[in-house]
Write an enzyme that holds these catalytic residues in place. Structure first.
Site, PDB file in Angstrom:
ATOM      1  N   ASP A 337     -19.545   9.677 -10.944  1.00  0.00           N
ATOM      2  CA  ASP A 337     -19.153   9.353 -12.316  1.00  0.00           C
ATOM      3  C   ASP A 337     -18.243   8.129 -12.253  1.00  0.00           C
ATOM      4  O   ASP A 337     -17.508   7.945 -11.279  1.00  0.00           O
ATOM      5  CB  ASP A 337     -18.419  10.527 -12.968  1.00  0.00           C
ATOM      6  CG  ASP A 337     -18.350  10.403 -14.475  1.00  0.00           C
ATOM      7  OD1 ASP A 337     -19.193  11.015 -15.147  1.00  0.00           O
ATOM      8  OD2 ASP A 337     -17.459   9.691 -14.978  1.00  0.00           O
ATOM      9  N   ASP A 385     -27.372  13.268 -16.366  1.00  0.00           N
ATOM     10  CA  ASP A 385     -26.883  13.681 -17.687  1.00  0.00           C
ATOM     11  C   ASP A 385     -26.141  12.499 -18.293  1.00  0.00           C
ATOM     12  O   ASP A 385     -24.915  12.503 -18.405  1.00  0.00           O
ATOM     13  CB  ASP A 385     -25.968  14.906 -17.535  1.00  0.00           C
ATOM     14  CG  ASP A 385     -25.541  15.484 -18.886  1.00  0.00           C
ATOM     15  OD1 ASP A 385     -26.049  15.012 -19.925  1.00  0.00           O
ATOM     16  OD2 ASP A 385     -24.688  16.392 -18.896  1.00  0.00           O
ATOM     17  N   CYS A 412     -29.011  14.080 -24.499  1.00  0.00           N
ATOM     18  CA  CYS A 412     -28.508  14.384 -25.839  1.00  0.00           C
ATOM     19  C   CYS A 412     -29.131  13.475 -26.892  1.00  0.00           C
ATOM     20  O   CYS A 412     -28.718  13.484 -28.051  1.00  0.00           O
ATOM     21  CB  CYS A 412     -26.980  14.266 -25.873  1.00  0.00           C
ATOM     22  SG  CYS A 412     -26.365  12.622 -25.453  1.00  0.00           S
TER      23      CYS A 412
END
Length: 454
Positions: A337, A385, A412
């Site tokens: 990340d 993700d 999403c």
């Protein structure tokens, strides 16, 4: 196509489907017309309020034929804010429409071969209100009262809230008590019209599983009185952590733009995700619906079908929740990340649960992927993700050339999902598309997609 359709024209159209923002979509002589508040199966009289080259926007005047799935909105105020637009549709039908949104996105953007049987029914939620574990709201003065609100859809007008329909019981309780505290002490509240005042936003995160909450104030300028009053929030039931951050830029979209400073209590609060305990800092990302996040991760685990011998790579990993949820079934987990605070939390998350086969790395994804490759770390499964904008082109190109056998994409945004997968459709076959409803009564849909290399 009727090129003569103009603003203020009244037309009668049949609504065919729901768009990604929850608006009804009908067609007038093949021209798409977007109508807020209209549902599939309805015939609606519409006044055209905006006309573009490829579409029009209509205002609902009356419904001539009503959908049998239309229901009265439980929280009409939330319709004004443009968030809970699907609350006028019964919940089982919401789940069907979210699956349809996915199918529509793939029909539009995905050019590979795709069997409709790969689309599963939407995994629904038991609780359709009161599910958010975090809220971040602008603060205003309403007379002598300190209040919070949400912006009216498409405007800068703030609609003040007197009930908190989306927030879970912990967050709602803390928010009410905090506003009472701020009102009692007459704190300086930011006024965007004159750009004066201190307190701009309140951020509250709270977990029902642990009954712990975290309060963060966002200030336009440092104000000693506001900070002193915020410290007192530690006395509020459930509150274990109080923090503040400065954001003086009135034009910024991001709410937290600088360092978050701990004022009182713990720096992090405890949460629980199934069998895992975790600690989370104010700026770290975590799914807003804890119960449905668990359903999402269970679906990821099901699709991963790990046997205990696999290397798993978790990209855009946040605090590492997906990778750590799978760690007991994997040989090794690595997460990446670009937010160092997330990676710090991920490491503590692993340590807290005694997980020793997971490591987390802060930085840009592609250089780290190349580093892992040189080290001989070859992932059997990659989980991605990404944010709503989707994956970067360099990552997609890397996946195309790689020998990674399986990918699970958690998305999403149906549109960017379909576009991203189209980019690698010659290299990977889609085996399953599973929608998960993390946000009932809104048009948002989360999706788990399993792909295997051709």
């Amino acid at each position: 196509m009727n090129l003569n359709l103009q603003v203020n024209d009244n037309i009668l159209i049949s609504i065919k489907r729901i768009g990604i923002n929850g608006e009804g979509i009908g067609y007038y002589r093949r021209l798409a017309v977007f109508v807020e508040g209209a549902l599939p199966g309805e015939e609606a009289e519409v006044r055209i309020v905006e006309r573009k080259e490829g579409y029009a926007v209509g205002e609902l005047i009356r419904i001539k034929k009503k959908s049998r799935h239309r229901v009265l909105p439980q929280y009409p105020l939330m319709l004004e804010c443009g968030g809970c637009t699907l609350q006028i549709l019964d919940y089982p039908e919401q789940l069907k429409e979210k699956q349809n949104m996915l199918k529509e996105a793939f029909a539009r953007y995905y050019r590979g071969e795709l069997d409709v049987k790969v689309f599963s029914e939407t995994i629904g939620a038991r609780e359709t209100w009161g599910y958010r574990n975090k809220t971040q709201l602008p603060v205003r003065h309403d007379g002598e009262k300190v209040v919070v609100g949400m912006y009216q859809h498409g405007t800068n007008r703030l609609v003040y809230l007197d009930e908190y329909s989306l927030e879970n019981r912990i967050v709602a309780s803390v928010l009410k008590d905090l506003l009472d505290l701020l009102t009692k002490n007459n704190v300086s509240v930011y006024n965007p019209r004159i750009r004066r005042g201190a307190l701009r936003n309140i951020i509250i995160r709270g977990f029902e599983e642990t009954e712990e909450a975290q309060v963060t104030g966002v200030l336009a300028e440092r104000d000693g009185k506001v900070l002193k009053v915020l410290k007192e929030a530690l006395k509020i039931k459930y509150v274990k952590s109080v923090n503040y951050t400065l954001n003086p830029d009135p034009k910024t979209v991001e709410i937290i733009t600088g360092e978050v400073i701990n004022l009182a209590g713990e720096k992090k609060i405890k949460g629980k995700l199934g069998h895992l305990d975790f600690l989370i800092s104010p700026s770290a990302f975590f799914q807003l619906n804890t119960k449905q996040a668990l359903a999402l991760y269970e679906e990821v685990k099901k699709q991963a079908n790990l046997q205990g011998t696999e290397n798993v790579l978790d990209l855009y990993c946040g605090i590492g929740s997906i990778g750590l949820y799978l760690a007991d079934k994997a040989k090794e987990v690595r997460g990446i990340d670009n937010n160092p605070e997330n990676i710090k939390d991920a490491g503590e998350f692993a340590q807290l649960n005694g997980i020793k086969n997971a490591k987390f790395y802060a930085g840009e994804i592609l250089p780290l992927l190349q580093q892992f490759e040189k080290e001989g770390f070859v992932p059997d499964l990659v989980i991605v993700d990404p944010p709503r904008r989707g994956m970067e082109l360099d990552i997609l190109n890397y996946l195309r050339k790689s020998k990674i056998r399986r990918i699970i994409y958690v998305s999403c945004n149906p549109s960017t999902l379909a576009k991203n997968l189209d980019h690698i459709n010659r290299n990977y076959e889609i085996e399953a598309v599973v929608p998960v409803d993390l946000f009932p009564n809104t048009p948002h849909v989360e999706t788990v997609v399993l792909m295997s290399r051709l």
